[in-house]
Motif scaffolding. Sequence first.
Motif, short mmCIF file in Angstrom:
data_model
loop_
_atom_site.label_atom_id
_atom_site.label_comp_id
_atom_site.label_asym_id
_atom_site.label_seq_id
_atom_site.Cartn_x
_atom_site.Cartn_y
_atom_site.Cartn_z
N GLN A 22 40.24 39.10 26.33
CA GLN A 22 41.66 39.34 26.56
C GLN A 22 42.38 38.02 26.88
N GLU A 76 43.08 32.84 35.14
CA GLU A 76 44.14 33.76 34.74
C GLU A 76 45.14 34.02 35.87
N LEU A 80 37.03 33.01 35.26
CA LEU A 80 38.04 33.74 34.50
C LEU A 80 39.21 34.13 35.38
N TYR A 81 38.90 34.75 36.52
CA TYR A 81 39.97 35.23 37.39
C TYR A 81 40.79 34.07 37.96
N ASN A 83 42.43 52.97 35.66
CA ASN A 83 41.42 52.27 36.43
C ASN A 83 41.96 51.56 37.65
N ILE A 84 43.21 51.79 37.97
CA ILE A 84 43.72 51.18 39.18
C ILE A 84 43.95 52.28 40.20
N LEU A 85 43.54 52.03 41.36
CA LEU A 85 43.67 53.05 42.38
C LEU A 85 44.49 52.52 43.51
N ASN A 95 32.55 43.04 32.08
CA ASN A 95 33.75 42.47 32.68
C ASN A 95 34.04 41.11 32.07
N VAL A 96 32.97 40.33 31.86
CA VAL A 96 33.12 38.99 31.30
C VAL A 96 33.55 39.09 29.83
N LEU A 100 39.43 48.66 42.68
CA LEU A 100 39.37 48.60 41.22
C LEU A 100 37.91 48.61 40.79
N VAL A 101 37.62 49.39 39.75
CA VAL A 101 36.26 49.42 39.24
C VAL A 101 36.19 48.55 37.99
N LYS A 102 35.26 47.62 38.00
CA LYS A 102 35.08 46.72 36.86
C LYS A 102 34.59 47.50 35.66
N PRO A 103 34.86 47.15 34.43
CA PRO A 103 35.59 45.92 34.09
C PRO A 103 37.08 46.01 34.45
N VAL A 104 37.54 44.93 35.09
CA VAL A 104 38.96 44.84 35.44
C VAL A 104 39.55 43.67 34.66
N LEU A 105 40.41 43.99 33.73
CA LEU A 105 41.03 42.93 32.93
C LEU A 105 41.90 42.06 33.82
N PRO A 106 41.96 40.76 33.52
CA PRO A 106 42.78 39.86 34.34
C PRO A 106 44.20 40.38 34.48
N SER A 107 44.75 40.91 33.38
CA SER A 107 46.13 41.38 33.44
C SER A 107 46.27 42.53 34.43
N VAL A 108 45.29 43.38 34.45
CA VAL A 108 45.33 44.52 35.37
C VAL A 108 45.26 44.04 36.82
N THR A 145 32.89 35.32 35.95
CA THR A 145 33.98 36.18 36.40
C THR A 145 34.94 35.41 37.29
N ASP A 179 48.59 42.59 37.90
CA ASP A 179 49.54 43.66 38.22
C ASP A 179 49.25 44.25 39.60
N ARG A 216 28.15 46.48 34.17
CA ARG A 216 29.57 46.21 34.28
C ARG A 216 29.89 44.72 34.45
N TYR A 219 37.26 37.71 29.10
CA TYR A 219 37.46 36.47 28.35
C TYR A 219 38.13 36.74 27.01
#
Lengths: 1086, 125
Positions: free
Chosen positions: A511, B24, B20-21, A823-825, A504-505, B102-110, B17, B113, A500, A509
Amino acid sequence: MAKNKSISEIRVGTLLGPHDPFWVQVREAVYKAVQQQGMTLVPLELFESLLMLVSLDNASLAEELLAENLDVLISQEIPFQVVQQMLDSGIPVVYLSESERKHPLYVSLRGLYEAAQMVGEYVAEKLHGRGKALCVGGLLEPGEDKGISRIRGFMDALRKYPDIAVMHYPANWRYEDALPLIESFLKGFDSPFQAIFGISDSLALAGRDAAQKLGILKPDTVVIGINGDPLALSAIAEGTMSATVETSAVVMAERAVEVAMQAALGESFPSVYNHKLRLITQENVAEVALEKLTAIANIPSRLVGVNFQQGQNRLRQLQLTAELNQRLGTLLERRQLAREMADLLRENYKYDLVQIYLWKKTEGMLVQERDGLHQESLEIPISEAGILGDAIQKREPVYIPDTHFSQRYPPDPRWPETRTRVALPVIFGNEIFAVVDLHQYHTNPNVREEVFGLRFLADYLGVVFRNADLYTDALNSREAAEKANQLKTRLLASVSHELRTPLNVILGYSQSALSTPNPYHMDLPDDLRQDLQYIFQSGNHLQRIINDLLDLSRAEIGELELVPEVIDTHRFLEDTFNNMASHPASSPGVAWTLALPARLPVIQADPVRLRQIIMNLLNNASKFTDQGEICLGAEVEPPHLHLWVRDTGLGIPFDAQDRIFEPFRTVNQASWRQREGIGLGLNITRQLVLLHGGSMLLESQPGCGSTFHIYFPLPNLAGGLSLPVESTGRRVMAVVSAQENLPKEVLEICRRQRLDVYPISASQNLDELWKSVQPAALAWDLSSASLGDWNLLQSLRNQAQFSRLPVLLFSQEECQLEGGITNILFKPLNSATLGEYLEGILPQDVHGAIWIVDDDPLARQLYQRLVEKAFPGHALRLAEDGAQALALLEQEIPGLVILDLLMPQVDGFQVLARLRCNPATCRVPVVVISGKLLTFEDIQRLNYMRVTFQTKHILTEEETILALQQSFSGEGSLSQPTSLLVKQSLAYLHQNYPKDLSRRELAQAVGVTENYLSQIFRQELGITPWECLNRLRILRAKEYLMNSEQSITEIACQVGYNDPAYFSRVFKKILGISPQAYRTQPKITG
Amino acid sequence: VPPTKPPILIIESNSPTLKLYRRELSRDFRVLACSEMSEALALVYTNNLAAVVLEPEISNGQGWNLLSELEHFFSGKSPPIILCSTLDERKRGLQAGAVDFLVKPVLPSVLVDAIHRVIRRSSKV
């Protein structure tokens, strides 16, 4: 060998098997003679019968006898080698038959030759010197006595008569064995014998009966034997036998014992002793028989004794087995078992040392595990284990009666004290588990019988060991499985992390690069944007596969866990569907539709997993649908919420429909293969549905499309999920609603599900309701909920049958349930179960209604007015008596109870008791307002927490209101003992108000200081005790003034005032009017 | 007057990571970032943070200790903590006091939010 022994110390062993009646007589006579001489009798006959069970070779038998520490042995029939060993060990043997053996310590019998000669003479006389005579018996069996002397005596006697032909035929001693032999022998002769001589009486009778069978026995055939046993005597009396030569059993026994004593004392003794002989014919048989009868008279009791002892032994074994069962049955660890077992054997068989060696077959070792840190476990190779090794190899018990005389086992230097030792193998089936090593430091004369019993014990121990081993195996395999699972868990965690992190990277990146404005402050070329899109899409695909694989692996080790929440179903499905439908990866020819009723009840589920379930199914549908429609639908079907995903895609071939939920299963068809994932989605989906207590069904028509149905159980008030119930007859939906118009969603569901609607409200008796309708589900619309509904719901939760019903709870529009994005909790705003959820949204100020329980309508009116003043708008219930209050109690929980004590039938005490014994109502505050004069017994009955007692009309309205408000809010409610004090003081006042009371007296009566009493009094009632006393007195005075003709002075005295003037002042102060004026005013109520 | 950006802290040990975070999230927040436990504590104590994003798996799971330490230090009133992890340990995370998991992968946009939502909610309370 026992030269210095006293006679009583002489141990005389006897080995006299009960072969036939004659020998029983002999044995009895020997016993009697030994005892008469004052010597110690050691009867060894018992173990003769045991010899049949435990096979002993000669060496072991000799050891047995030697172990008895005998001074002399009187024996009838033992193997040659054994006699020799006894003699070699210095023990004299008195033999009760004739023998050729010569040894200084050996004595044998003589006189049978003479007896046979007497027989010969008798036969010759009867045959008048002419004829054929047969002699049967002897020569066949091994042993000392082969009957040679008797045969020879007979032959020698008849040699003088040349006209008598004599034949001899050998035979076994026993009648049964001899009879067929003699019969076949006689068949070969044409002319009969005139005389048949059996060298014992039994053989004579056998000869007679054989001849009889062949029809060659004539009335004058002479049949004669030797011994004079009872059977022969009776035959002689009957006339079927001619004569016998009695070798007197008693005399023989007495003579044998006499010689034995001489030998034991080391005196000189003869090497032979003689029979006393007497010819018995029909002439003297009666006289002899009488003698014998007397001698036989005490035999049976001794025989019974032998049986009794055997019975006792068996009983002891049974008891021990039972105890073992109790103590060992629950032990499942070998070492502990061995310890306990050793203790038991030590206690029960009085062994001095008991050790248990576990048998390690593969190593060929006996291992004794020892306690403590200092002792290492002892290992003995089987080849060096001696008696223990033998027991293992023979698979049966081996014992040494006395180690000092053992020929088989040399003394064991490790255990020099040991005299008797037993090695007992513990066996189950083919497996040997252990050997029990028992030591005694003195010789144990009962070892034979004990070994017999220990054998059963060992069998049982085998079973116990076997159980322990099975248990250990189970433990080990469980441990191995746990280890494997832990390993899997760790592996899974590290795989998750390693996969993961880069994903994730990659996704992040790409996006970021594609976002506008992008971080580079420049426009990217279209080709690059396209490439980044590919990276992003592939990353997404990879993410799904990785998540599926990880979920599947977690499910396999049971680590797929749910975090349940109460979910607003409608909004949740809408969000999920929109999220999917807004990014359709599917063909443009597909329409996405959502088919939901206007409102749906809440369910209890893990939102992340629920979303995953729906997304998986929608994804799946989209993958196989090129045109037409994909539809997500939902409907309530109590006790389930039914969800479905329908598509108009390829459909699933019939032969694949069963397998479609198995992991890594794919459909083997060209049109499928190009769309395949790795076939995990449906498997995981089904696992997740099952985890939620739901079920999943597939309905598919190849070429037309598929529908996946999911049934989630609805929650119940008890905090769980409802289970399907067997419905009988009509099905009823109970709808909680105080309003006339029931929620239309509920009515619509009932119509479609063919459920009868049954509105329930707070005033209903729930027990009766359950009996009459037995609802299949409960429905409640929160948006139209009233305060009464909350109380009803509390009652429903407290009733087991209602609390388990599926609940259709329609949440409020404004309900703060949040849906989320993939995926958001969110930390649950609400709790995990419906019950907790309801607790959470329960309006803060809701308490139950205020109850007024009083049979006096005027009192009810008064309290109603007070309550409305104190709690404007609060729900109120009026009960006209205790019975009504109890009925009301079945349905709802009060917030505060104003209770009268004196009511017809069910009084206030009973209502109070009922309130207090129910956990739901035990903390409800109760204000007892009563005109009853309290006794101390009453106080015991009012002694509950949160019960305030007031005497009617003592407090003013304002004071009462204040007290009610305090009780309701729980403020100022004192702990129980304090409250009891106030009540006790009240009772004291009630009983003693006519007397002249002081504050001190009152305080002393309840055992506290005056100040403390005033303080708690004021806290609970708002007035001081003294004020209370005054009001009580004035209250009584009022009654006297109205209802009696007594003077003011008399009344003042009656209620406890010595000074009428003081009374009048107090009266006026409290009531605002003088006693005189009060009496004359027109009557008023209240 | 443009509204001031709320300060947040990202605790993450994987440097791509973290980069990136940080990049963003800086569009919406004033981002503090660190990859070490020791730095993290100091940053939380000295800044009035609107939210914390924590990877609990940093330094072999030491992030979990940080979480409980913060909960303890602020006695339940710590800035809202969002766990953003490679491992799916929702139950543990929510029980330990995190507001989101949150469980990765977590997009920056997510993630953006999620932080907004958390801040909105905590300001309401």
